[in-house]
Each structure stands twice: as structure tokens, then as C-alpha cells.
Design a protein around this motif. Structure first.
Motif, PDB file in Angstrom:
ATOM      1  N   PRO A 187       0.791  -1.318   0.199  1.00 37.92           N
ATOM      2  CA  PRO A 187       0.119   0.075  -0.140  1.00 37.92           C
ATOM      3  C   PRO A 187       0.695   1.168  -0.034  1.00 37.92           C
ATOM      4  N   ALA A 188       2.054   1.237   0.848  1.00 39.58           N
ATOM      5  CA  ALA A 188       2.650   2.411   0.665  1.00 39.58           C
ATOM      6  C   ALA A 188       3.908   2.253  -0.492  1.00 39.58           C
ATOM      7  N   PHE A 189       3.753   1.548  -1.503  1.00 42.77           N
ATOM      8  CA  PHE A 189       4.876   1.434  -2.235  1.00 42.77           C
ATOM      9  C   PHE A 189       5.351   2.782  -2.953  1.00 42.77           C
ATOM     10  N   PRO A 190       6.491   3.155  -2.726  1.00 48.93           N
ATOM     11  CA  PRO A 190       7.254   4.486  -3.287  1.00 48.93           C
ATOM     12  C   PRO A 190       7.340   4.409  -4.766  1.00 48.93           C
ATOM     13  N   PRO A 191       7.258   5.588  -5.512  1.00 52.77           N
ATOM     14  CA  PRO A 191       7.263   5.526  -6.823  1.00 52.77           C
ATOM     15  C   PRO A 191       8.710   5.380  -7.404  1.00 52.77           C
ATOM     16  N   PRO A 192       8.696   4.078  -8.075  1.00 55.82           N
ATOM     17  CA  PRO A 192      10.182   3.766  -8.568  1.00 55.82           C
ATOM     18  C   PRO A 192      10.938   4.839  -9.365  1.00 55.82           C
ATOM     19  N   ALA A 193      12.172   4.649  -9.364  1.00 60.51           N
ATOM     20  CA  ALA A 193      12.924   5.573 -10.331  1.00 60.51           C
ATOM     21  C   ALA A 193      13.064   4.829 -11.518  1.00 60.51           C
ATOM     22  N   ILE A 194      12.943   5.652 -12.393  1.00 64.50           N
ATOM     23  CA  ILE A 194      13.121   5.239 -14.063  1.00 64.50           C
ATOM     24  C   ILE A 194      14.222   6.120 -14.782  1.00 64.50           C
TER      25      ILE A 194
END
Length: 519
Positions: free
Chosen positions: A179-186
Motif C-alpha cells: 500500500p505504501a509502495f514508493p514511486p520507482p525511479a526510471i
């Protein structure tokens, strides 16, 4: 040439053979061609092909980050909008809306845009990767708390970024992320720095080499019976001032191939006349196109170096970083906290486990051809992928165990690796970019016990230079030692790509002696 038909999932017996108990998978790097798209240029409108295609539903539901300064704050919010395309009118250049074949005004694709089908096939690729690496191999965790162990990158071309996002969503759908998955870096690069595709627009010497090999293909093929056959089929739809089909006609033969492939991948409303789909004609076009675009990688070390050497140098560098247990595996680029915590204190970061790089057909063919592994000489279909897998000798097998321990839901799959890197920079002393012949015995020993295997669209391919004794896993030449694989790639990794791109621009294009790939 057009849409990929994926092979069925591996049987249990195939899986045991492909992933033997004596080896442990440590790092996977996926290079994926974007999914189906609209043509990159409007062609053959005189043959009834619409210039604008109505297959891009994403244009109806776009979102942008906007800064809201109400109440004196600096809060970002999401602005939702839909995009319509405007173009020149036919009568007086006045503005008109671009419309699809049935008058569609919304969901109309830009040139070269990832279509709805392209989104479906790249999502499905992610689902197949999940089935293999999560469900069957248990290499990746079923639930993702964060993306710290994932390396994500795309070229500046929007369809490549969109394809990475779709593939990631297929690999880890929303319900499998915390639920608290942080935005991944691309990761992305400026066009002048891009190495994730052969960058002839920003490398003058490579552009000169490309033109020379294209001209050689034109000289070989333009006067042949095969080209005459294509002209008989298609000349009535070619421009009046250029009715003959040729490698360098207008449109170029490769452009005609692009339109054929794009139309075949989509619906009947955007099809060419049946003559364009003649099986013999398609085989001729593909054979000539592959020679024009990719023969240089097979024949010239300089072509390999300037076209794809930088990317393969990065791929090998991440494998060596993983073997060294350092953040040179890509961790120093994607870690969430580059200036604090473990990275700043030199205590390392979560090891990179899996990489997805969104790229193009020219990337995949260049990689395979440069490694001597482009045996079928077929143009890479949409949503094709290369899996570059690194294994290490199994500690479990040494203890008599035969089943791998499952990956945990946390990104901390194994102990953080040490790093004394400055934020955003590779750790000092890493040997990934050090040429093989310059490695000391102690440095070379770090590569011992590691193996590299390549699969293209789920079929194993072999690097010919790994066939010699001592350069592969005993009994299986498809598992190249990391030491041997690095030595093969090092021969065409540029030391200074931008400098080499500016040098010798008018020099001879073809090597004086054979320089076969893959050795």
C-alpha cells in the motif's frame, strides 16, 4: 517482423534444464523492444491508408504533475486531460482536427505512438516474466514493498517509456505492490547521451558508417530481380516522380517495411492493399532490411563500438558490480536516498536483482549481432526481448540442497553490499569498465564462479567465443563464464564514445580485414 507470437511456457523438464540446480540466478537484465505502434511517418495515403490511427486510448486519459501555489504553498497535484491532434487543412492550410478512418477525434495516435495493442502485449510480457521469475523460479518476491532492487530505464522515445511502465505493471500489478509502495525511479538520458539505441543522430562517425553500409546494400540490391519484383507489386502506389522501389527510394525500403509491419499489427481500417502483404515480397524486404541495418555489427568492430558498445559495456559493468557486491550493479543510480543513510555512510544499498530497459528493434538486433548470436536474421518483432542472466555457482548445491529458497517480499533479498561511492556515482575501484587484459589476478578472481546466459524471446542463444574450453560451464556452451563474456564485450566498448564519434568522420567505413563478431 510484426507482432510476436510468444512461445508456450517452459515445461517443468525444460525449466530444470534451463536453470540447473548447480547454479543460482543472481541478476537478470531485460532489454525489451516497445510494443506495437503507429507508423513513424504517414505513408501511402494514396493507397487508402489513413494518416491518423484511432488506436491510442491513452490520449483520452492523460495525467500531468502541476504545481499548485494557492495559499502560498508548493504542492503538486495531478492535472487530468485529453489530447486531440491538430493538423493542416487540405484547402488553405487552416487548422483542422486530425481524424481516424471513421472520423474519430479522440484516441488518435501521434506518429510512432504505442497503441492499445502495444500496451496489451507489453503488459502481457510483464505477466510472462512474473510467471517465470516470481511464480516458478521464486527469484523475485510475490509482493513488492519497494523498487530498490529493480533497475528501470528507457530511451527518450515515449513509446519505450510507456512500454517499460506497462511491462512493470504486468510484472507487479497494483495488488502485488505494498500500500505504501514508493514511486520507482526510471532512468532516462538526454538524446546526446543516449546509448540504449544506436545513436547515429548524435554520433557523426557512426552516422557515416551507417550511410556507407546502407549504400552498400543499395548497390547490391537495387538492380536485382528481387527489387524488380517489389517494383512490379508496389510501383502504382509509389510517388509519381519516384515509382521504382529501392533501398534508397522515397519512401525507403525500410520505411515501406515499417508501414507494412505497423498495419499488419492492427485492425482492418488501417490496412494497405493486399499486394503489400505478398509473402515473397515480405521475405525479400526483411532480408534486405536486416543487411542494410545490421550487417555492420557483424563485420566491423568500430561499428559495434559506436553503435551498441556503450550499452553492452553498461550491461557487463552491472554484472561485474553484482559479482563484486558493490553498488556498481546499478544500485548507485536508483537508490531512493543518495545523500543520506546507507549510501552516504558507505554501507551500501539493496543489491539490484532485476532490470528492465525499454528500447527498440535496432537495439536488440545490434546486441545479438555484436555478440555473434543473430543467427536467424529476422527483424525483431514488436515486444521482443533479450534476457541477459547472470548466475553464480550454487552454495545450496555444495550443501546438498536442490531447491532454491524463496525470495522474500522485502526488497532486501540479501545483505546490503558495501559502497564508498559519492551520491549518484559508481563506487571507486570497481572493475566493470576496466579492460579484461588490464585486470590483475586478484581482480580477475572476483569473476570466478559466475556465468552469463542469453535468451532471446525465450530461446537460448549462444555466443561463439564462449565455445572454447574453459570459457563456459562444463557441458553447456550457452553458459559463458563472466570472465570470457566480459573479454568479448570489452573489445568493442568505447573508452570515450563522444570523442570517438567526432574522430575520423571521413575515414574508410569498412575494415581492411575481417572482424567477426562474438569473439
Amino acid at each position: 517482423m510484426t507482432s510476436l507470437t510468444p512461445r508456450p511456457p517452459y515445461t517443468d523438464a525444460e525449466l530444470r534444464s534451463l536453470y540447473p540446480s548447480g547454479l543460482e540466478l543472481q541478476l537478470v537484465q531485460i532489454l525489451l523492444r516497445h510494443g506495437e505502434r503507429s507508423p513513424v511517418s504517414a505513408r501511402f495515403q494514396g493507397a487508402g491508408l489513413p494518416a491518423f490511427w484511432p488506436y491510442c486510448s491513452a490520449a483520452r486519459q492523460l495525467k500531468s504533475a502541476v504545481l499548485d501555489r494557492h495559499h502560498g504553498g508548493r504542492q503538486f497535484s495531478t492535472f487530468e486531460w485529453r489530447r486531440r491532434l491538430e493538423t493542416f487543412g487540405r484547402l488553405d492550410d487552416g487548422p483542422v482536427l486530425a481524424a481516424g478512418p471513421a472520423g474519430e477525434l479522440d484516441g488518435v495516435c501521434e506518429m510512432g505512438m504505442l497503441t492499445d495493442k502495444g500496451r496489451e502485449t507489453t503488459f502481457d510480457l510483464g505477466a510472462r516474466l512474473r510467471e517465470l521469475y516470481v511464480d516458478r523460479l521464486r527469484f523475485l518476491p510475490p509482493v513488492l514493498l519497494d523498487a530498490d532492487a529493480l533497475y528501470l530505464r528507457a530511451t527518450p522515445i515515449p513509446r519505450a517509456l510507456d512500454s517499460v511502465q506497462e511491462t512493470f505493471t504486468g510484472l507487479y500489478p497494483a495488488h502485488t505492490r505494498a500500500p505504501a509502495f514508493p514511486p520507482p525511479a526510471i532512468l532516462t538520458r538526454a538524446p546526446g547521451d543516449e546509448t540504449l539505441f544506436p545513436n547515429d543522430s548524435n554520433c557523426r562517425r557512426f552516422a557515416a558508417l551507417s550511410r556507407a553500409f546502407a549504400q552498400r546494400a543499395a548497390d547490391r540490391w537495387n538492380g536485382t530481380d528481387e527489387m524488380a519484383y517489389l517494383t512490379r507489386l508496389w510501383s502504382k502506389w509509389m510517388p509519381e516522380d519516384s515509382p521504382r522501389v529501392a533501398v534508397d527510394s522515397r519512401p525507403r525500403l525500410s520505411g515501406i517495411m515499417d508501414t507494412i509491419n505497423s498495419t499488419l499489427a492492427h485492425g482492418p481500417a488501417t490496412r494497405l492493399p493486399k499486394e503489400f502483404y505478398d509473402p515473397k515480397a515480405r521475405e525479400i524486404v526483411e532480408r534486405i532490411g536486416v543487411e542494410e541495418w545490421f550487417a555492420g555489427y557483424k563485420e566491423s568492430k568500430e561499428y559495434r563500438a559506436l553503435g551498441i558498445g556503450g550499452l553492452l559495456g553498461d550491461v557487463v559493468g552491472r554484472m561485474v558490480g553484482s559479482a563484486e557486491r558493490s553498488t556498481a550493479d546499478g544500485g548507485y543510480e536508483v537508490a531512493r536516498k543518495l545523500e543520506s543513510g546507507a549510501m552516504k555512510e558507505g554501507k551500501g544499498a539493496t543489491p539490484i536483482r532485476f532490470g528492465l530497459s525499454g528500447c527498440h528493434d535496432t537495439t536488440l538486433a545490434a546486441v545479438l549481432a555484436s555478440l555473434g548470436a543473430y543467427e536467424d536474421n529476422k527483424w525483431p518483432p514488436y515486444t521482443s526481448h533479450i534476457a541477459i542472466e547472470m548466475f553464480r555457482k550454487s552454495t545450496a548445491s555444495q550443501k546438498g540442497e536442490t531447491t532454491p529458497s524463496p525470495a522474500r517480499s522485502s526488497s532486501s533479498w540479501f545483505k546490503p553490499w558495501s559502497s564508498s561511492a559519492k551520491p549518484g556515482n559508481p563506487p571507486p575501484g570497481t572493475i566493470g569498465r576496466k579492460r579484461s587484459e588490464d585486470l590483475s589476478p586478484a581482480e580477475r578472481a572476483k569473476l570466478d564462479g559466475y556465468y552469463v546466459r542469453i535468451r532471446y524471446n525465450d530461446a537460448v542463444v549462444k555466443v561463439p567465443g564462449c565455445g572454447a574450453p574453459g570459457k563456459h560451464l562444463e557441458g553447456d556452451e550457452s553458459f559463458c563464464t563472466l570472465d570470457a563474456f566480459k573479454a568479448i564485450v570489452d573489445k568493442f566498448v568505447p573508452s570515450n564514445w563522444k570523442q570517438q564519434c567526432r574522430a575520423n568522420v571521413k575515414g574508410p567505413a569498412f575494415p581492411s580485414e575481417p572482424e567477426p563478431a562474438g569473439y
